[in-house]
Every structure is written in C-alpha cells, then in structure tokens.
Scaffold this motif. Structure first.
Motif, PDB file in Angstrom:
ATOM      1  N   GLU A  76      39.763 -62.870 -69.736  1.00 54.40           N
ATOM      2  CA  GLU A  76      40.035 -61.995 -70.879  1.00 54.40           C
ATOM      3  C   GLU A  76      39.117 -62.285 -72.056  1.00 54.40           C
ATOM      4  OE1 GLU A  76      44.064 -61.938 -72.074  1.00 54.40           O
ATOM      5  OE2 GLU A  76      44.778 -60.929 -70.279  1.00 54.40           O
ATOM      6  N   LEU A  77      38.523 -63.481 -72.094  1.00 50.69           N
ATOM      7  CA  LEU A  77      37.599 -63.780 -73.187  1.00 50.69           C
ATOM      8  C   LEU A  77      36.397 -62.845 -73.185  1.00 50.69           C
ATOM      9  CD1 LEU A  77      37.554 -67.683 -73.161  1.00 50.69           C
ATOM     10  CD2 LEU A  77      38.640 -66.188 -74.831  1.00 50.69           C
ATOM     11  N   ALA A  78      36.075 -62.275 -72.030  1.00 48.66           N
ATOM     12  CA  ALA A  78      34.922 -61.369 -71.951  1.00 48.66           C
ATOM     13  C   ALA A  78      35.105 -60.144 -72.818  1.00 48.66           C
ATOM     14  CB  ALA A  78      34.677 -60.959 -70.497  1.00 48.66           C
ATOM     15  N   THR A  79      36.350 -59.743 -73.076  1.00 45.66           N
ATOM     16  CA  THR A  79      36.625 -58.564 -73.905  1.00 45.66           C
ATOM     17  C   THR A  79      37.046 -58.930 -75.318  1.00 45.66           C
ATOM     18  OG1 THR A  79      38.926 -58.474 -73.156  1.00 45.66           O
ATOM     19  CG2 THR A  79      37.298 -57.253 -71.872  1.00 45.66           C
ATOM     20  N   GLU A  80      37.071 -60.229 -75.637  1.00 44.50           N
ATOM     21  CA  GLU A  80      37.472 -60.667 -76.977  1.00 44.50           C
ATOM     22  C   GLU A  80      36.348 -60.431 -77.969  1.00 44.50           C
ATOM     23  OE1 GLU A  80      39.895 -61.802 -78.630  1.00 44.50           O
ATOM     24  OE2 GLU A  80      41.420 -62.587 -77.274  1.00 44.50           O
TER      25      GLU A  80
ATOM     26  N   ILE B  85      37.627 -63.689 -60.284  1.00 42.77           N
ATOM     27  CA  ILE B  85      38.094 -62.664 -61.219  1.00 42.77           C
ATOM     28  C   ILE B  85      38.713 -61.492 -60.473  1.00 42.77           C
ATOM     29  CG2 ILE B  85      37.355 -61.060 -63.025  1.00 42.77           C
ATOM     30  CD1 ILE B  85      35.183 -63.080 -63.773  1.00 42.77           C
ATOM     31  N   GLY B  86      38.156 -61.129 -59.318  1.00 43.23           N
ATOM     32  CA  GLY B  86      38.739 -60.034 -58.549  1.00 43.23           C
ATOM     33  C   GLY B  86      40.152 -60.328 -58.097  1.00 43.23           C
ATOM     34  N   VAL B  87      40.405 -61.559 -57.665  1.00 40.08           N
ATOM     35  CA  VAL B  87      41.761 -61.934 -57.252  1.00 40.08           C
ATOM     36  C   VAL B  87      42.728 -61.851 -58.421  1.00 40.08           C
ATOM     37  CG1 VAL B  87      43.173 -63.864 -56.449  1.00 40.08           C
ATOM     38  CG2 VAL B  87      41.025 -63.328 -55.297  1.00 40.08           C
ATOM     39  N   GLN B  88      42.322 -62.340 -59.577  1.00 44.12           N
ATOM     40  CA  GLN B  88      43.210 -62.288 -60.750  1.00 44.12           C
ATOM     41  C   GLN B  88      43.481 -60.839 -61.172  1.00 44.12           C
ATOM     42  OE1 GLN B  88      42.704 -65.285 -63.928  1.00 44.12           O
ATOM     43  NE2 GLN B  88      40.877 -65.941 -62.817  1.00 44.12           N
ATOM     44  N   ALA B  89      42.453 -59.990 -61.160  1.00 47.42           N
ATOM     45  CA  ALA B  89      42.650 -58.588 -61.536  1.00 47.42           C
ATOM     46  C   ALA B  89      43.564 -57.879 -60.530  1.00 47.42           C
ATOM     47  CB  ALA B  89      41.298 -57.877 -61.620  1.00 47.42           C
ATOM     48  N   TYR B  90      43.415 -58.198 -59.247  1.00 53.64           N
ATOM     49  CA  TYR B  90      44.286 -57.588 -58.225  1.00 53.64           C
ATOM     50  C   TYR B  90      45.743 -58.032 -58.436  1.00 53.64           C
ATOM     51  CZ  TYR B  90      46.287 -56.414 -53.701  1.00 53.64           C
ATOM     52  OH  TYR B  90      47.091 -55.902 -52.718  1.00 53.64           O
ATOM     53  N   GLY B  91      45.948 -59.316 -58.708  1.00 55.24           N
ATOM     54  CA  GLY B  91      47.305 -59.805 -58.927  1.00 55.24           C
ATOM     55  C   GLY B  91      47.973 -59.170 -60.141  1.00 55.24           C
ATOM     56  N   ALA B  92      47.194 -58.960 -61.225  1.00 59.10           N
ATOM     57  CA  ALA B  92      47.772 -58.331 -62.410  1.00 59.10           C
ATOM     58  C   ALA B  92      48.096 -56.869 -62.164  1.00 59.10           C
ATOM     59  CB  ALA B  92      46.803 -58.463 -63.593  1.00 59.10           C
ATOM     60  N   ALA B  93      47.235 -56.163 -61.403  1.00 61.18           N
ATOM     61  CA  ALA B  93      47.458 -54.733 -61.163  1.00 61.18           C
ATOM     62  C   ALA B  93      48.640 -54.479 -60.245  1.00 61.18           C
ATOM     63  CB  ALA B  93      46.192 -54.102 -60.587  1.00 61.18           C
ATOM     64  N   HIS B  94      48.980 -55.416 -59.359  1.00 63.44           N
ATOM     65  CA  HIS B  94      50.045 -55.217 -58.376  1.00 63.44           C
ATOM     66  C   HIS B  94      51.235 -56.127 -58.643  1.00 63.44           C
ATOM     67  CE1 HIS B  94      46.437 -53.581 -56.424  1.00 63.44           C
ATOM     68  NE2 HIS B  94      47.264 -52.795 -55.760  1.00 63.44           N
TER      69      HIS B  94
ATOM     70  N   LEU C  95      44.420 -59.043 -68.545  1.00 64.29           N
ATOM     71  CA  LEU C  95      45.177 -59.386 -67.344  1.00 64.29           C
ATOM     72  C   LEU C  95      46.673 -59.436 -67.588  1.00 64.29           C
ATOM     73  CD1 LEU C  95      42.865 -62.214 -65.941  1.00 64.29           C
ATOM     74  CD2 LEU C  95      43.013 -59.839 -65.189  1.00 64.29           C
ATOM     75  N   THR C  96      47.122 -59.001 -68.732  1.00 63.70           N
ATOM     76  CA  THR C  96      48.548 -58.973 -69.031  1.00 63.70           C
ATOM     77  C   THR C  96      49.240 -57.964 -68.117  1.00 63.70           C
ATOM     78  OG1 THR C  96      48.115 -59.536 -71.336  1.00 63.70           O
ATOM     79  CG2 THR C  96      50.257 -58.572 -70.829  1.00 63.70           C
ATOM     80  N   VAL C  97      50.345 -58.374 -67.522  1.00 65.07           N
ATOM     81  CA  VAL C  97      51.040 -57.495 -66.585  1.00 65.07           C
ATOM     82  C   VAL C  97      51.986 -56.548 -67.300  1.00 65.07           C
ATOM     83  CG1 VAL C  97      50.832 -59.162 -64.727  1.00 65.07           C
ATOM     84  CG2 VAL C  97      52.876 -59.193 -66.155  1.00 65.07           C
ATOM     85  N   ALA C  98      52.489 -56.924 -68.492  1.00 70.94           N
ATOM     86  CA  ALA C  98      53.434 -56.065 -69.209  1.00 70.94           C
ATOM     87  C   ALA C  98      53.554 -56.564 -70.641  1.00 70.94           C
ATOM     88  CB  ALA C  98      54.801 -56.056 -68.526  1.00 70.94           C
ATOM     89  N   VAL C  99      54.088 -55.690 -71.481  1.00 73.98           N
ATOM     90  CA  VAL C  99      54.432 -56.028 -72.864  1.00 73.98           C
ATOM     91  C   VAL C  99      55.954 -55.972 -72.982  1.00 73.98           C
ATOM     92  CG1 VAL C  99      54.234 -55.365 -75.284  1.00 73.98           C
ATOM     93  CG2 VAL C  99      52.273 -55.129 -73.769  1.00 73.98           C
ATOM     94  N   LEU C 100      56.545 -57.004 -73.539  1.00 76.69           N
ATOM     95  CA  LEU C 100      57.998 -57.079 -73.696  1.00 76.69           C
ATOM     96  C   LEU C 100      58.342 -56.926 -75.168  1.00 76.69           C
ATOM     97  CD1 LEU C 100      60.700 -57.661 -72.164  1.00 76.69           C
ATOM     98  CD2 LEU C 100      60.445 -60.042 -72.944  1.00 76.69           C
ATOM     99  N   ARG C 101      59.114 -55.885 -75.487  1.00 73.17           N
ATOM    100  CA  ARG C 101      59.574 -55.660 -76.861  1.00 73.17           C
ATOM    101  C   ARG C 101      60.956 -56.278 -77.011  1.00 73.17           C
ATOM    102  NH1 ARG C 101      56.845 -51.988 -79.902  1.00 73.17           N
ATOM    103  NH2 ARG C 101      58.704 -51.780 -81.187  1.00 73.17           N
TER     104      ARG C 101
ATOM    105  N   GLY D  77      51.505 -64.683 -63.637  1.00 74.69           N
ATOM    106  CA  GLY D  77      51.237 -63.497 -64.443  1.00 74.69           C
ATOM    107  C   GLY D  77      51.351 -63.791 -65.923  1.00 74.69           C
ATOM    108  N   ARG D  78      50.672 -62.959 -66.721  1.00 76.87           N
ATOM    109  CA  ARG D  78      50.671 -63.119 -68.170  1.00 76.87           C
ATOM    110  C   ARG D  78      51.513 -62.038 -68.816  1.00 76.87           C
ATOM    111  NH1 ARG D  78      44.297 -64.469 -69.543  1.00 76.87           N
ATOM    112  NH2 ARG D  78      44.082 -66.212 -68.076  1.00 76.87           N
ATOM    113  N   LEU D  79      52.148 -62.401 -69.923  1.00 80.31           N
ATOM    114  CA  LEU D  79      53.058 -61.501 -70.625  1.00 80.31           C
ATOM    115  C   LEU D  79      52.742 -61.532 -72.106  1.00 80.31           C
ATOM    116  CD1 LEU D  79      55.736 -59.760 -70.221  1.00 80.31           C
ATOM    117  CD2 LEU D  79      56.941 -61.807 -70.999  1.00 80.31           C
TER     118      LEU D  79
END
Length: 963
Positions: free
Chosen positions: A321-325, A65-74, A159-165, A125-127
């Motif tokens: 992300e299911l942990a916050t669902e 989980i730490g690796v995934q959170a680091y990848g999303a933040a950077h 873990l979403t990296v951005a929102v695209l409108r 990454g997730r969008l």
C-alpha cells in the motif's frame, strides 16, 4: 548511468507491480512483474548487476503482491461489505488513530470527533475503522479490540478488505506493548511541556518533532500548505537525519569509533521510529538509514542512491500500500532530488562565483521543490510560488528546533521543569517557523491553482522538463529569459501592484467562507468596515478581509451563535483591530456563547447586545436592527429556534439597501412580516444558505434585485434549494452563489447596483447540522483533494444566466463585473377563480419582460398576506407546502405565543442612546461576573490591560438614534 544505480530499475519494477495490483487487479500484478523481469533483464543484459536485480525482484514482487491482492479481493468480509452487513470483528491496531477534523456547523462545534484507525483481522486481512473519537482516540498500536459496526466497501488502491463504521466504544481492549506505552508517555510529556509557549507554537513543536498535530490550529496548517512548508508538519527523513546526525556528532566528540557510532545511531533510529510511528516517510528514511549504517559497520562506503533504491524495494514488498501513499512518493522523489540534483546545482553555482554556503542552501530547496512540484500539484491542485524562499528562510531553525524538541521529549519523562526550560529555548525557532509561514501565505499570488489528479501532475512535469530542455539550448536561452522577464513585468503590476480585487467602490462583499456566512460592509474610510458573521473557519474570512484591505473593524456582528457563523471570530480578533462584538438575544448553544465571551475577553473587546429598533451609524454606512422581534425562550437550543433568533439587519450603503437575515426560517420571517417591518431591499443575503424554509411572502416583501447565497461547495443539505432559486429568479433577482462565484461584491453604478465577483475562489467542503456522514480529512484518509468547482473562470457568471438583460462589462484581470439594469415591477392583476393559482402570468416579474423557460416555471399558491399561519403554509418546499413543516412553524400556525423570558446574563444590553459608548477610551478592570462596564475595555487573560483605541487608530463615533 552511474554504476551505483543498479538497484534503481529493480525498485521501479517493484513499484510498478504494486501499483498495477492495487489499482487494477491481482492478475495485473503478476503480468507487470513478469513482464518487467523479462523486458528489464533483456534490455539491461550488458549491465549485469541491474539485469540480475530486475530479473529477481520482478517475479518475487509479482508473486508476493499478487497473492496479497487476490486475498483482499476474495476475502469473506469484502462480499459482506458490498451489502452493508452489520457485524462484530476482532482485530489488532496497526497504527495510532488519526483524528478527522470537521468544520463546525449549526450547534455542532468544529474539531476532531471522528477517528480513522487501521488494524489486522484475526483471520487475516486489513480493516479500516471509522469510530467516534471518544473512547478510540487513546488506543495504541498493538492493542487488540472488539468492535461492532456496519461494513462498507473500501476505496480503491489499497489492500483493505472493508471499512467498519462504529458508533460505540471499543470492547475487550487488551494492554498495549510496553514500548508503545513508553512512546505515548514521551509524546504526552512533550505536549505538556509545550504548554509554556503560546498556543500556536505549542501545537507546532510536537508536530515538528513527532508528527503530533492534535493541538495544531487549522489556520497554521493552511498557511504552511500555501507557503510550501507542509512537509515541516509531517515527520520525514529530515527529522531522522537530523537526529542521527546529532547522535553521530556527539559520539564523535566522545571519540567513539565508527562501529560504535553506527550502533549508537542505529539505536536512535529505532527509538525515533517507535516514538513517531510507522509513517511512510519515516519508514523510508529508517530503511535507507539502516542500509547506510550497515555499510558503515561493514566498512564498505556506499552512496545514498543504492540505499534509497533498496529502501523502496524492501518497503513496497513489506507493505504494498505504500506504493499509493502520497507521503511515500513525495519522500522518495525529494530524496532522489537531493541525491542527484542538489550537489550538481550547488557545484554549478560555485563555479559561477556564488558563495559555497549560499549555493548549497539554495540548491537543496530548489531541487526538492521542483522535483516534488508535479506530485504536490496533482494532490493539492495548487502550486506554491513562494515555497523556495520560505524553505530557505526556515532551513536554519528546523534542525535546532527538532533537536531541542527531542531533548525535551526525553527530559519530560525524568524532570518536567527541565523539559519546559528546553521548550522555552526552542520557542523562538518555532515562532519563526510560524511567522515565515504566515507572511509567505499572505503574499499576493503565493499559490496558483493547477489541474488536479494524474493529468495535472503530468502536465506540470511536462512543463518543467520542457523548460529545462529549452534552457539547455544556448540560442534560445536568452529569448526564453526575456519572455519570462516580460511576463513577470506584465503580470506583477496587474496582480500585485494594481490587483483587480478589490473592485473600487465596493459597498458589500459576501465572502466565500464555505458552508457559513461572512458579509463585509464598507464605510467611507478605505480600511474600515463592519463584519457580519465570521464563517466556520479562520482562514477563509481572514483571506477575504486581507484581499479587501480591511484592517479595522469597529463592530463584528454575530447574527447567532451557530458554529458556521462564529468559527472565525478568534482569528479576526487576533489579526484585526476590533472595536466591539455584538450579539443577539440568544445564548444558545452554550458552548459557543462561552467561547465568544472568552475570546472577546482575551482580546480586550467588549461584547454587547443589539435589539430591534436600534440604529448604528458610521460615515457611509447605517445599520438598522429589525429583528428578532421577540426574545427567544430560555433554554431552547434546537437549531430551528436558534436560527429564528438571528439578528436581522438592514444596511443603508452607497449601493442601496442590503437586508442581512442570518439564518431565519419560517417563524422568524413570520415575526418580521407580522410586525409590518419595511423589508424592501436592493440586495438580500438569502437566509440559511438558501434553505427551502423561506416564505414566498417574505421574498415578495423584500423584492431584491440581487440575492447573495453564502453556501459551501458540494454540501450535503441541498443548499441552495432549487425551488428557492427559481422563486428568486422568477421575481427578477440576480442570484449569485459563493460556491461558484467566490467573493462577491456589490457596488453602486450609474444605472443601479453592479456586481463583481472574484474568480479562482478556494475549495470548501460543505458541512451541516444533522450530518451523520461528515466529510473526512483528506490527509488522514489519503484522498485526493476535491476537484475545482465549475464556474470559476472569467465570464462564468454571464454564461450561466439565462436573461439577456445582464450586460457584461469590462473588468480588470480576475474580476468579472456585471451591471444590473432596472427591474420592471410587477403589476397587480385581478384573476378569476380557477386560473391555476398563478401569482403572475407567464413571464411576468422578469427583467424587461423576458420569459422563463417552461421547465423553470413553478406555480406559487395564494394565501393570506401576512398572518403567521399563512406564511408557514407557504414554505418553499417540494410539493408546494405538502411536506411537514418544522415545529416552530406549526406552533405559529396554531397561533401559540410564548411569554417573554428573563434576559440571559453575560452581555451588556445597550439602550439606543448609549450605543455611542462603544468607542469610549477608558481602560478598567472587569467586574466580578466577568463583564466590563459599558464603554470600557476588559483586561486580558493575564490581568494586563489591553491596548485601547489609540493603539488601533481612533474610529469615528457611532451615532445612535431610535430605529
């Protein structure tokens, strides 16, 4: 502790690691995972299986989980999202698009016009994508698309990296996998087969079976939420358990062995997950069921608790992300309650002589609702008091309806008539669900407000734990039981038998319907009232009418056809006895006019047109139609033109004169002033939700003592305008807002009108025209419900008023009563040129000579008294008329006038001497153009004459005379 709970500490450690990484930072996931491994392994060293599980799961979760959170933040897109950079991205859809429902406002109809879809980027990454429903609604998971839009930062906890409108359709769309296409065909077949039922059951059956809520009316969703039945609308482990249980039962009847039964149940499980989609509760139940079926294949019996803990570990590692669902948390907690609490409580009730079947049926909903109550309260801000009874009533029909729905889904692909027959068999069960939800939601006090967020959930959890601990003490158990009985004896008579609302003698009520209008005018009969506008949604207006005890409505007046005034019409026609629907001369927007005609025709109610000069009379109520003074230009559907064509009514009530202005703006107000109409009124329904486009000359002509603003909380349009509120208060008016004061009633008093407001109002989202960034569905976005609005408590109105001339009166519980003393009339004074152009000296016009604070004083410039040009230039805007005005205001200022256009067809225009025909009792068929002759009732949609007035109770005749 049970030896089979050895995986529970590991599941809690993985869950805590995911929460720390998502809500805090990537390094927090590493720290929490490693600390959980060390502390848990040391504390549980005597329980070797649990210690080993924690020691292994903690570091694995920390690293993964730490690796995934680091990848999303950077991620590179995260920096671009902070700057709002336009870009083109290529991604693959991870789930089905979720429609985001918005309330209608202005010329925009309510409904789903935006979708939210999540995808995986090609480079990792997730969008999250917000896009128009057209072109995006029919996409399926697994399809690859190209989209161009503007990046925005994501919300926290994912873990979403951005929102695209995105504003346009998708490009370069690839074909979906074959299993996704088959699943969509099956879902479409169920939707088509469900059309044999009435609209509400037809929308509920797909939601019950596969979680497809696209055809479900918002009213049903709100009623199920209030009744504690919202879980029925979401696919959960219960659906999976019912389906797998039915398959196992069928295979056992065919004498298939245990391993064959497990294989068949596993096939049904996988197929249902693909059909329903990867919802959090479905994934949890699927993993848990797979573990149990694997144990069955291996011949090793396992309890449900290890399977539940294993499901949490596997799923949170697979998708942190299911942990916050909220849905995932509710599913896990409810399942744990059914595993740990329900069997014990059922056994305890059996020992006390409760029948076995009733004990088990009661223990399941009680355990599930009590366990999930803190989470539900924290998410929704309310606690349902009827949830246990409602779930107990619907439990017998959920399983048959689900099994029949799945069978209809499968049959629809092979033989549609057979699928329709199965749907008809399931119809009574689905209708029972709707009936239970509707009646449970209508119970007074069905849901009580509760603090939201983590604090509210923790508070309710503490209350439940404390209550359980107290009841375990035998010495205080009797005392606690007596206290609860005494509280019920005191509260029920006050809030149910003799509720504080409605306040006796009310004459006018401005309903809290959000960003829209709905005003109820009382007649001399207790359960009969006239309704002016119906708000944007059906639930709030029905709740208001139900609270007032209004059952019969001789006339529903639609001031104009904007969505925030006609949205609740269908529900009012379906739930209340309505004599007729009245409209003004405007037929714009066209979609709204067609909808009004269709709804009225289906209900067997006539549509009539009101014109200036008419008078309508009922015992205790008279309505004079003051405007519009001229017919609107045909084909003009701009918001301003439609607003200025609003019906303007003057109601004579026991509490005084009430002026109902619809949404008229500068041009409409100028027409009234130019026509020398008597606008004086004790109560003013402020035009257009308190918009700044109101004229000081118009306010001066009305001189209200009470100003009612129907406005939605946190709306995006600045309603009501602070300039307008200051202008009203400076003239001595008491300004009350539905977003803060809830349902607001005006009633007669010995010294003038009094005001009572209903505390604890509902939460509403403000909507509006020209809304490019509309509020989104909290469920689809997984957002926490909005916080309660200030000023809901008893006495909040008095504490917000800065004038000591308002005296607080004693009132029943939940109602605050205010008496408005006589306002001193302003005296005309001659002024010298150059006196600052103040209309009055400081403090003039206030009640009993009270002065406004210096920061609330605003100079109002003089101008011509009534000409349209002067009125337009005196709009209440910042800068005192310096900003540009609407096109209609400029047209009036130039003196332009338009000719009278041909009257639109489609409504019966009644001369003043024929208004009494509204209540005649002669059923006939419709004419060729779809209209009914005056004084008659149209047939229903099926050609069967609808019940006329005798079925509703004959109303008193409406007298008519020239205005």
């Amino acid at each position: 502790m049970s030896p089979r709970a050895y995986l529970v500490p590991a599941a809690l450690a993985v869950w805590a690691t995911a929460l720390a990484g998502l809500w805090w930072a990537w390094w927090a996931a590493l720290a929490v995972g490693l600390i959980a491994a060390v502390v848990g392994g040391s504390a549980l060293r005597r329980w070797r299986p649990a210690a080993v599980a924690v020691a292994v799961a903690g570091p694995v979760a920390a690293c993964w989980i730490g690796v995934q959170a680091y990848g999303a933040a950077h991620h590179p897109l995260r920096v671009a999202a902070e700057r709002g950079t336009p870009t083109t991205v290529h991604f693959e859809l991870d789930d089905r698009p979720h429609g985001l429902r918005t309330s209608g406002f202005g010329s925009r109809a309510g409904g789903v016009d935006l979708i939210l879809v999540r995808g995986s980027l090609d480079g990792g990454g997730r969008l999250a994508v917000l896009a128009p429903a057209a072109g995006w609604r029919d996409l399926l998971p697994g399809q690859r698309v190209t989209a161009r839009g503007t990046l925005a930062p994501p919300r926290g906890g994912e873990l979403t990296v951005a929102v695209l409108r995105v504003r346009g359709p998708p490009r370069d769309v690839t074909e979906a996998p074959v299993w996704q296409r088959v699943a969509e065909d099956l879902r479409a077949g169920l939707r088509d087969a469900s059309t044999v039922l009435d609209p509400e059951p037809a929308g509920l059956l797909p939601a019950l079976v596969v979680g497809d809520t696209s055809g479900l009316p918002p009213r049903v969703v709100e009623e199920f939420r209030t009744a504690g039945l919202a879980h029925v609308l979401a696919v959960s482990g219960a659906n999976l358990a019912i389906l797998c249980g039915a398959v196992l039962l069928l295979l056992r009847l065919l004498r298939v062995g245990p391993r064959g039964c497990a294989v068949g149940a596993m096939a049904a499980l996988v197929g249902f997950v693909v059909l329903a989609g990867p919802e959090p509760s479905v994934l949890r139940a699927a993993v848990m069921g797979a573990v149990a079926l694997l144990a069955l294949v291996l011949g090793r019996e396992r309890s449900a608790l290890p399977a539940l803990a294993a499901a949490v570990v596997v799923l949170v590692l697979y998708d942190p992300e299911l942990a916050t669902e909220p849905g995932f948390g509710l599913s896990v907690v409810a399942t744990a309650a059914l595993v740990l609490l329900a069997p014990r409580w059922a056994a305890a009730m059996k020992e006390r002589g409760v029948p076995v079947g009733f004990a088990e049926a009661l223990a399941v909903p009680v355990a599930a609702n009590l366990a999930t109550a803190p989470l539900v309260a924290g998410i929704s801000g309310q606690v349902s008091l009827v949830a246990v009874v409602a779930n107990l009533l619907v439990a017998p029909v959920v399983a048959p309806a689900t099994v029949l729905g799945v069978l209809a889904t499968v049959l629809a692909a092979a033989h549609e008539p057979a699928a329709r027959l199965v749907v008809e068999v399931a119809g009574p069960a689905v209708s029972w669900l709707i009936a239970v939800g509707r009646h449970a939601a209508a119970v007074p006090g069905a849901a009580v407000a509760w603090p939201e967020g983590w604090a509210g959930g923790a508070l309710l959890a503490g209350v439940l734990v404390l209550g359980y601990a107290v009841t375990r003490l035998r010495r205080v158990r009797t005392l606690v039981l007596a206290a609860v009985v005494g509280a019920v004896v005191m509260v029920v008579p006050l809030n149910v038998v003799a509720p504080g609302w409605p306040v006796p003698g009310w004459s006018v009520v401005a309903c809290d319907v959000g960003q829209g209008d709905a005003v109820v005018l009382a007649t001399a009969e207790r359960d009969r009232a006239v309704l002016v506008d119906t708000g944007p949604d059906p639930v709030p207006v029905l709740s208001c009418l139900r609270g007032l005890g209004v059952r019969r409505i001789p006339l529903v007046v639609l001031s104009h056809l904007h969505a925030d005034h006609v949205g609740g019409l269908a529900a009012v026609l379906a739930e209340r006895g309505v004599g007729a629907v009245a409209v003004g001369p405007s037929r714009e927007p066209g979609w709204a006019w067609e909808e009004v005609r269709e709804r009225a025709r289906a209900a067997g109610v006539r549509v009539v047109e009101l014109t200036a000069g008419q008078r309508l009379s009922w015992p205790g109520l008279e309505l004079d139609v003051l405007g519009p003074r001229a017919d609107p230009v045909s084909g003009t559907d701009t918001n301003t033109a439609v607003n200025d064509a609003s019906l303007v009514l003057r109601a004579s009530t026991a509490a005084g004169r009430v002026l109902l202005t619809g949404d008229i703006e500068l041009a409409g107000q100028a027409d009234l002033l130019g026509g020398h109409v008597d606008l004086r009124a004790d109560v003013l329904k402020v035009p257009h939700h308190g918009s700044r486009y109101s004229s000081p000359a118009f306010l001066a002509a009305v001189r209200p003592r009470i100003a009612l603003v129907s406005v939605g909380a946190d709306n995006r349009y600045g309603h009501p305008s602070g300039v307008l509120v200051d202008a009203l208060t400076s003239r001595g008016a008491l300004v009350l807002r539905t977003d803060r004061d809830g349902d607001t009633a005006v009633l007669a008093g010995p010294d003038g009108p009094r005001v009572a407001r209903r505390s604890g109002g509902r939460h509403h989202h403000g909507q509006g025209d020209n809304d490019e960034e509309r509020r989104l569905d909290p469920t689809a976005l997984r957002l926490v419900a909005p916080r309660g609005q200030p000023g809901r408590g008893v006495g909040a109105v008095a504490t917000r008023l800065h004038r000591p001339t308002l005296a607080e009166r004693g009132a029943p519980a939940r109602v605050h009563l205010l008496r408005l003393r006589g306002a001193a009339r302003r005296r005309a004074r001659h002024r010298r040129q150059g006196d600052g152009h103040r209309r009055d000296p400081p403090g003039a016009g206030l009640l009993r000579g009270q002065r406004l604070p210096p920061d609330r004083r605003r100079p109002v410039r003089r101008g011509p008294r009534h000409p349209a040009g002067g009125v337009a230039r005196r709009a209440l805007q910042p800068g005192e008329g310096e900003t540009a005005l609407a096109a209609d205001a400029h047209r009036l200022a130039r003196g332009d006038r338009t000719g009278r256009s041909a009257r639109p067809a489609g409504a019966d225009r009644l001369p003043p001497d024929r208004v009494a025909a509204l209540v005649q009792d002669r059923p006939v068929t419709t004419t060729a153009d779809g209209r009914a002759p005056v004084g008659r009732t149209t047939a229903g949609a099926t050609g069967v004459p609808r019940p006329s007035w005798p079925a509703l109770g004959r109303p008193p005749p409406i007298r008519s005379s020239a205005g």
